[in-house]
Design an enzyme around this catalytic site. Sequence first.
Site, short mmCIF file in Angstrom:
data_model
loop_
_atom_site.label_atom_id
_atom_site.label_comp_id
_atom_site.label_asym_id
_atom_site.label_seq_id
_atom_site.Cartn_x
_atom_site.Cartn_y
_atom_site.Cartn_z
N GLU A 128 28.58 -17.80 -38.07
CA GLU A 128 28.09 -16.74 -38.97
C GLU A 128 26.61 -16.46 -38.77
OE1 GLU A 128 28.54 -19.82 -39.76
OE2 GLU A 128 27.31 -20.46 -41.45
N CYS A 154 30.38 -26.69 -39.28
CA CYS A 154 29.28 -27.66 -39.41
C CYS A 154 29.78 -28.93 -40.11
CB CYS A 154 28.08 -27.03 -40.11
SG CYS A 154 26.55 -27.95 -39.82
N HIS A 164 26.98 -22.66 -36.09
CA HIS A 164 27.22 -21.69 -37.17
C HIS A 164 27.59 -20.33 -36.58
CE1 HIS A 164 25.92 -24.02 -40.68
NE2 HIS A 164 25.18 -24.67 -39.78
#
Lengths: 188, 250
Positions: A173, A78, A171
């Site tokens: 994750e 990001c 993202h």
Amino acid sequence: MKAGIINLNSGNLLSIVSAVEKCGCETRVITKPDANFDVLVMPGQGRFGFVCEQLNQNNWREFILDWIAQGKRFIGICVGMQVLFEKSLEDETAQGLAVFNGAIDKLKHPKTPMVGWAQLDSADTFYQNQFVYFVNSYGLPASDYCLATVNYGEQFCAIVKKDNVTGFQFHPEKSGHYGLEVLQRCLA
Amino acid sequence: MSLVPRIIPCLDVANGRVVKGTNFKQLLDMGDPIELALKYETQGADEIVFLDIKASVDKQASALAMIKKVAMTLSIPFTVGGGIKQLSDVDKFFDAGADKVTLNTAAVENPQLINQIANKYGSQSLIIAIDVNHESNGDLAIYTHGGSKRVKKPYANWINEVVERGAGEVLMTAMHKDGTGSGFDLELLKQADFPLPIIASGGANKPKDFLDAISAGADAVLAAGIFHRDEFTVADVKNYLINNNIKMRI
């Protein structure tokens, strides 16, 4: 595999630490340069200028540039990806790391910020048509190092890669099981 | 290619357990929050919302330990709400690993809190929940305190204020539909004319209800009982939508 998670006081690190651990890595969150790792991960939330300012503390800037110059593995996520570029329209006086050429721009999103799941477009079948989770208003319209793009109002870069440096605008994750596969691919 | 509509299971948490009520009353035990959230992630949920009903009513702080465990366990975004009174409560939720917070009562009682959260964490981190009820005289009224207290402020004014103060999304619950299984309030969704993503909530009973809500303009659909009771999995709902030409993340 030992992964150092760089803490630049820019958002919570619990999810990224857990995700990297799920990929089979040992992790440690570091607030000062430490070269005792196989890979460094730099997450980032918030403003471009704030993260650049954090890089000026503790010699991070020199350390990261040196780490990358040595050909060691580095992952930016990001805003952690955006600061790998030269500059950003978000904070025009802030200096990025300039690992990649180019400037981060304000994207022409139908709704700002872009929040949600969108599908990747890539020549690489591993990425093509996969859904990942985005949260951003700024981004990179185009780059020679773009590995996958996404379209929301306009096309922009979702993944950039040069040698051992990989940047994700989305993202991984937070992108479910597939996101973990994406992380694992550059951690393994 | 663009953003795809999201399916969001909602876990109402009270005393560390997931509960489900009907018209905001009569709570039934539905299981462990972490286990359920993980099950829904595996089924293809795009996001999870945790609402601490008890915290809002009893004015207790929510269990931060649970939020931390959720952040370590889930690989999809999650939102927490309930018991938020001030910015320091929000700080605790984000410190524990939440991706977004949702406010209802606190936003109505202290609208400045919307600006504070948006300025500090960005609009993308804030969902304003609005509980709307069709009054017997046909008016749309908004409620706080878990649906127990009617607010004087007109619905339309409140929507505009929420947008202007910097909210990122609106979670719209039709109280008169909640837990009844009679479908979403489609008129409410069609009339919703504001520049934020809208999450439709209240009344999902079958996959077609999700299709109707998305067709009426919802960017995301939130549901609880239909998933908790194992009537349909998230995958069942998504497959139904895909078969009806709605693009979904699978």
